[in-house]
Design a protein around this motif. Structure first.
Motif, PDB file in Angstrom:
ATOM      1  N   THR A 130       0.844  -1.190   0.000  1.00  0.00           N
ATOM      2  CA  THR A 130       0.000   0.000   0.000  1.00  0.00           C
ATOM      3  C   THR A 130       0.882   1.244   0.000  1.00  0.00           C
ATOM      4  O   THR A 130       1.979   1.241   0.552  1.00  0.00           O
ATOM      5  CB  THR A 130      -0.895   0.004   1.245  1.00  0.00           C
ATOM      6  N   SER A 131       0.415   2.315  -0.622  1.00  0.00           N
ATOM      7  CA  SER A 131       1.222   3.534  -0.720  1.00  0.00           C
ATOM      8  C   SER A 131       1.498   4.112   0.667  1.00  0.00           C
ATOM      9  O   SER A 131       0.703   3.972   1.604  1.00  0.00           O
ATOM     10  CB  SER A 131       0.514   4.571  -1.588  1.00  0.00           C
ATOM     11  N   TRP A 132       2.622   4.799   0.781  1.00  0.00           N
ATOM     12  CA  TRP A 132       2.999   5.404   2.061  1.00  0.00           C
ATOM     13  C   TRP A 132       2.033   6.514   2.445  1.00  0.00           C
ATOM     14  O   TRP A 132       1.794   6.760   3.637  1.00  0.00           O
ATOM     15  CB  TRP A 132       4.437   5.937   1.972  1.00  0.00           C
ATOM     16  N   ALA A 133       1.485   7.204   1.462  1.00  0.00           N
ATOM     17  CA  ALA A 133       0.513   8.264   1.767  1.00  0.00           C
ATOM     18  C   ALA A 133      -0.741   7.685   2.420  1.00  0.00           C
ATOM     19  O   ALA A 133      -1.300   8.267   3.358  1.00  0.00           O
ATOM     20  CB  ALA A 133       0.150   9.019   0.491  1.00  0.00           C
ATOM     21  N   GLU A 134      -1.196   6.518   1.949  1.00  0.00           N
ATOM     22  CA  GLU A 134      -2.370   5.880   2.537  1.00  0.00           C
ATOM     23  C   GLU A 134      -2.068   5.400   3.956  1.00  0.00           C
ATOM     24  O   GLU A 134      -2.899   5.533   4.867  1.00  0.00           O
ATOM     25  CB  GLU A 134      -2.820   4.714   1.669  1.00  0.00           C
ATOM     26  N   LYS A 135      -0.887   4.825   4.151  1.00  0.00           N
ATOM     27  CA  LYS A 135      -0.505   4.392   5.493  1.00  0.00           C
ATOM     28  C   LYS A 135      -0.437   5.585   6.438  1.00  0.00           C
ATOM     29  O   LYS A 135      -0.874   5.508   7.598  1.00  0.00           O
ATOM     30  CB  LYS A 135       0.853   3.681   5.448  1.00  0.00           C
ATOM     31  N   LEU A 136       0.111   6.699   5.935  1.00  0.00           N
ATOM     32  CA  LEU A 136       0.213   7.891   6.770  1.00  0.00           C
ATOM     33  C   LEU A 136      -1.165   8.374   7.211  1.00  0.00           C
ATOM     34  O   LEU A 136      -1.350   8.784   8.356  1.00  0.00           O
ATOM     35  CB  LEU A 136       0.931   9.003   6.000  1.00  0.00           C
ATOM     36  N   ALA A 137      -2.136   8.301   6.306  1.00  0.00           N
ATOM     37  CA  ALA A 137      -3.491   8.746   6.654  1.00  0.00           C
ATOM     38  C   ALA A 137      -4.036   7.961   7.838  1.00  0.00           C
ATOM     39  O   ALA A 137      -4.655   8.538   8.748  1.00  0.00           O
ATOM     40  CB  ALA A 137      -4.410   8.597   5.444  1.00  0.00           C
ATOM     41  N   HIS A 138      -3.804   6.658   7.870  1.00  0.00           N
ATOM     42  CA  HIS A 138      -4.278   5.838   8.989  1.00  0.00           C
ATOM     43  C   HIS A 138      -3.474   6.109  10.259  1.00  0.00           C
ATOM     44  O   HIS A 138      -4.026   6.121  11.361  1.00  0.00           O
ATOM     45  CB  HIS A 138      -4.214   4.362   8.613  1.00  0.00           C
ATOM     46  N   ASP A 139      -2.158   6.329  10.104  1.00  0.00           N
ATOM     47  CA  ASP A 139      -1.337   6.661  11.270  1.00  0.00           C
ATOM     48  C   ASP A 139      -1.815   7.956  11.916  1.00  0.00           C
ATOM     49  O   ASP A 139      -1.943   8.050  13.144  1.00  0.00           O
ATOM     50  CB  ASP A 139       0.139   6.808  10.860  1.00  0.00           C
ATOM     51  N   LEU A 140      -2.070   8.959  11.092  1.00  0.00           N
ATOM     52  CA  LEU A 140      -2.505  10.247  11.626  1.00  0.00           C
ATOM     53  C   LEU A 140      -3.910  10.172  12.207  1.00  0.00           C
ATOM     54  O   LEU A 140      -4.250  10.920  13.130  1.00  0.00           O
ATOM     55  CB  LEU A 140      -2.434  11.319  10.529  1.00  0.00           C
ATOM     56  N   GLU A 141      -4.724   9.255  11.686  1.00  0.00           N
ATOM     57  CA  GLU A 141      -6.050   9.040  12.270  1.00  0.00           C
ATOM     58  C   GLU A 141      -5.913   8.533  13.697  1.00  0.00           C
ATOM     59  O   GLU A 141      -6.634   8.982  14.604  1.00  0.00           O
ATOM     60  CB  GLU A 141      -6.842   8.044  11.414  1.00  0.00           C
ATOM     61  N   TYR A 142      -4.963   7.603  13.919  1.00  0.00           N
ATOM     62  CA  TYR A 142      -4.753   7.102  15.274  1.00  0.00           C
ATOM     63  C   TYR A 142      -4.183   8.206  16.165  1.00  0.00           C
ATOM     64  O   TYR A 142      -4.612   8.372  17.323  1.00  0.00           O
ATOM     65  CB  TYR A 142      -3.809   5.905  15.281  1.00  0.00           C
ATOM     66  N   VAL A 143      -3.212   8.968  15.647  1.00  0.00           N
ATOM     67  CA  VAL A 143      -2.609  10.044  16.440  1.00  0.00           C
ATOM     68  C   VAL A 143      -3.676  11.020  16.910  1.00  0.00           C
ATOM     69  O   VAL A 143      -3.699  11.434  18.079  1.00  0.00           O
ATOM     70  CB  VAL A 143      -1.533  10.774  15.618  1.00  0.00           C
ATOM     71  N   ALA A 144      -4.587  11.395  16.016  1.00  0.00           N
ATOM     72  CA  ALA A 144      -5.617  12.382  16.353  1.00  0.00           C
ATOM     73  C   ALA A 144      -6.662  11.822  17.310  1.00  0.00           C
ATOM     74  O   ALA A 144      -7.144  12.526  18.200  1.00  0.00           O
ATOM     75  CB  ALA A 144      -6.282  12.883  15.076  1.00  0.00           C
ATOM     76  N   ASP A 145      -7.016  10.548  17.126  1.00  0.00           N
ATOM     77  CA  ASP A 145      -8.139   9.961  17.878  1.00  0.00           C
ATOM     78  C   ASP A 145      -7.698   9.034  18.996  1.00  0.00           C
ATOM     79  O   ASP A 145      -8.526   8.313  19.559  1.00  0.00           O
ATOM     80  CB  ASP A 145      -9.056   9.184  16.922  1.00  0.00           C
ATOM     81  N   ARG A 146      -6.404   9.013  19.322  1.00  0.00           N
ATOM     82  CA  ARG A 146      -5.899   8.042  20.289  1.00  0.00           C
ATOM     83  C   ARG A 146      -6.672   8.116  21.598  1.00  0.00           C
ATOM     84  O   ARG A 146      -6.953   9.195  22.118  1.00  0.00           O
ATOM     85  CB  ARG A 146      -4.400   8.216  20.519  1.00  0.00           C
ATOM     86  N   SER A 147      -6.994   6.936  22.098  1.00  0.00           N
ATOM     87  CA  SER A 147      -7.742   6.807  23.342  1.00  0.00           C
ATOM     88  C   SER A 147      -7.493   5.407  23.872  1.00  0.00           C
ATOM     89  O   SER A 147      -6.967   4.538  23.159  1.00  0.00           O
ATOM     90  CB  SER A 147      -9.243   7.016  23.095  1.00  0.00           C
ATOM     91  N   VAL A 148      -7.857   5.173  25.107  1.00  0.00           N
ATOM     92  CA  VAL A 148      -7.708   3.831  25.683  1.00  0.00           C
ATOM     93  C   VAL A 148      -8.552   2.832  24.894  1.00  0.00           C
ATOM     94  O   VAL A 148      -8.106   1.712  24.603  1.00  0.00           O
ATOM     95  CB  VAL A 148      -8.108   3.836  27.169  1.00  0.00           C
ATOM     96  N   HIS A 149      -9.758   3.237  24.529  1.00  0.00           N
ATOM     97  CA  HIS A 149     -10.644   2.351  23.771  1.00  0.00           C
ATOM     98  C   HIS A 149     -10.031   1.967  22.432  1.00  0.00           C
ATOM     99  O   HIS A 149     -10.004   0.778  22.065  1.00  0.00           O
ATOM    100  CB  HIS A 149     -11.995   3.025  23.556  1.00  0.00           C
ATOM    101  N   LEU A 150      -9.511   2.945  21.680  1.00  0.00           N
ATOM    102  CA  LEU A 150      -8.920   2.656  20.375  1.00  0.00           C
ATOM    103  C   LEU A 150      -7.643   1.834  20.525  1.00  0.00           C
ATOM    104  O   LEU A 150      -7.394   0.904  19.740  1.00  0.00           O
ATOM    105  CB  LEU A 150      -8.626   3.968  19.644  1.00  0.00           C
ATOM    106  N   TYR A 151      -6.846   2.146  21.527  1.00  0.00           N
ATOM    107  CA  TYR A 151      -5.618   1.394  21.826  1.00  0.00           C
ATOM    108  C   TYR A 151      -5.949  -0.083  22.047  1.00  0.00           C
ATOM    109  O   TYR A 151      -5.325  -0.977  21.461  1.00  0.00           O
ATOM    110  CB  TYR A 151      -4.971   2.025  23.052  1.00  0.00           C
ATOM    111  N   LEU A 152      -6.945  -0.335  22.903  1.00  0.00           N
ATOM    112  CA  LEU A 152      -7.304  -1.722  23.210  1.00  0.00           C
ATOM    113  C   LEU A 152      -7.912  -2.426  22.001  1.00  0.00           C
ATOM    114  O   LEU A 152      -7.699  -3.629  21.795  1.00  0.00           O
ATOM    115  CB  LEU A 152      -8.271  -1.761  24.396  1.00  0.00           C
ATOM    116  N   ARG A 153      -8.670  -1.680  21.177  1.00  0.00           N
ATOM    117  CA  ARG A 153      -9.219  -2.266  19.946  1.00  0.00           C
ATOM    118  C   ARG A 153      -8.108  -2.757  19.032  1.00  0.00           C
ATOM    119  O   ARG A 153      -8.179  -3.852  18.466  1.00  0.00           O
ATOM    120  CB  ARG A 153     -10.049  -1.212  19.200  1.00  0.00           C
ATOM    121  N   VAL A 154      -7.057  -1.944  18.887  1.00  0.00           N
ATOM    122  CA  VAL A 154      -5.928  -2.334  18.031  1.00  0.00           C
ATOM    123  C   VAL A 154      -5.201  -3.538  18.631  1.00  0.00           C
ATOM    124  O   VAL A 154      -4.820  -4.472  17.912  1.00  0.00           O
ATOM    125  CB  VAL A 154      -4.962  -1.149  17.842  1.00  0.00           C
TER     126      VAL A 154
END
Length: 250
Positions: free
Chosen positions: A203-227
């Motif tokens: 997958t392109s690095w730009a697409e991976k970056l979009a998902h990384d930044l989604e986690y950075v912005a929305d990071r929470s205990v719930h999202l952490y545990l989901r991952v």
């Protein structure tokens, strides 16, 4: 009179890697180091970061203690089957541009890193296959080669969940191609990540970056545990998926 304050977005919006070179430290410093101040500006410490660090230490510390016999067994097996070194040590870019040494069990033949160093993406995946040892294939399939990274988590170099760490040379290259790539530096890199669950190496690095930044912005205990749960399920179910592919199709 103090200078007027500007927003973080305004201060960083126009700073491409070339512009960062012109306003940053001396030219001999790496691009990761030049982005250090920008990453500190972009890092908004939240109460959840303290909670996530506590969970990191609990998971990593407990797993290292419980699996210590397994870790010793793997280390002895690598030493017996392919000699030294037992661990792979690779330089990676961490939070705020700090370079750290990431640990993994060695799964490739000796000096493979020197031969694979110039490659990235699909070409790296293809060339790596010829360098993997027999034991290394088993460790990779079971994701056991990643276990030493738990020590990086205990040390504070990494988190259990976050953007995957990248080599300094490739970080600089990707920042040239994708000016927003430095924004991954506002959190610690992870043993697993949001992008890894959704994407492949191709997958392109730009697409991976979009998902990384989604986690950075929305990071929470719930999202952490989901991952964490999704990663565990992916690892535990991989033998079943492999066996299913071997079954004859009617």
């Amino acid at each position: 009179m103090s200078a007027p304050r500007t927003s973080f977005q305004e201060r960083t919006r126009v700073r491409t890697p070339v512009e960062a070179d012109s306003i940053g430290p001396a030219p001999h410093t790496s691009l990761a180091e030049r982005y250090r101040a920008m990453a500190h500006e972009g890092h908004e410490h939240r109460g959840v970061d303290t909670a996530l660090r506590a969970i990191d230490l609990t998971i990593a510390g407990t797993t290292l203690v419980v699996l210590s016999p397994v870790l010793l067994g793997i280390a002895a097996s690598i030493r017996l089957t392919s000699g030294s070194p037992v661990l792979y040590r690779g330089r990676r870019v961490g939070r705020a541009g700090r370079i750290f040494t990431m640990l993994k069990f060695r799964t490739l033949s000796a000096d493979a890193e020197a031969r694979l160093g110039p490659y990235l993406g699909h070409e790296l995946t293809h060339r790596t296959q010829s360098e993997v040892t027999r034991l290394g294939r088993v460790l990779r399939f079971a994701h056991l080669d990643e276990l030493p990274q738990l020590w990086n988590v205990v040390r504070g170099d990494m988190s259990i969940v976050g953007p995957r760490p990248i080599r300094p040379a490739f970080f600089e290259e990707l920042c040239e191609q994708i000016p927003q790539y430095w924004q991954r530096l506002v959190v610690e890199p992870g043993v697993t990540g949001f992008a890894q669950l959704r994407m492949t190496r191709e997958t392109s690095w730009a697409e991976k970056l979009a998902h990384d930044l989604e986690y950075v912005a929305d990071r929470s205990v719930h999202l952490y545990l989901r991952v964490c749960v999704a990663t565990a399920w992916r690892i535990l179910s991989s033998p079943l998926r492999g066996a299913a592919r071997l079954l004859p199709r009617g």
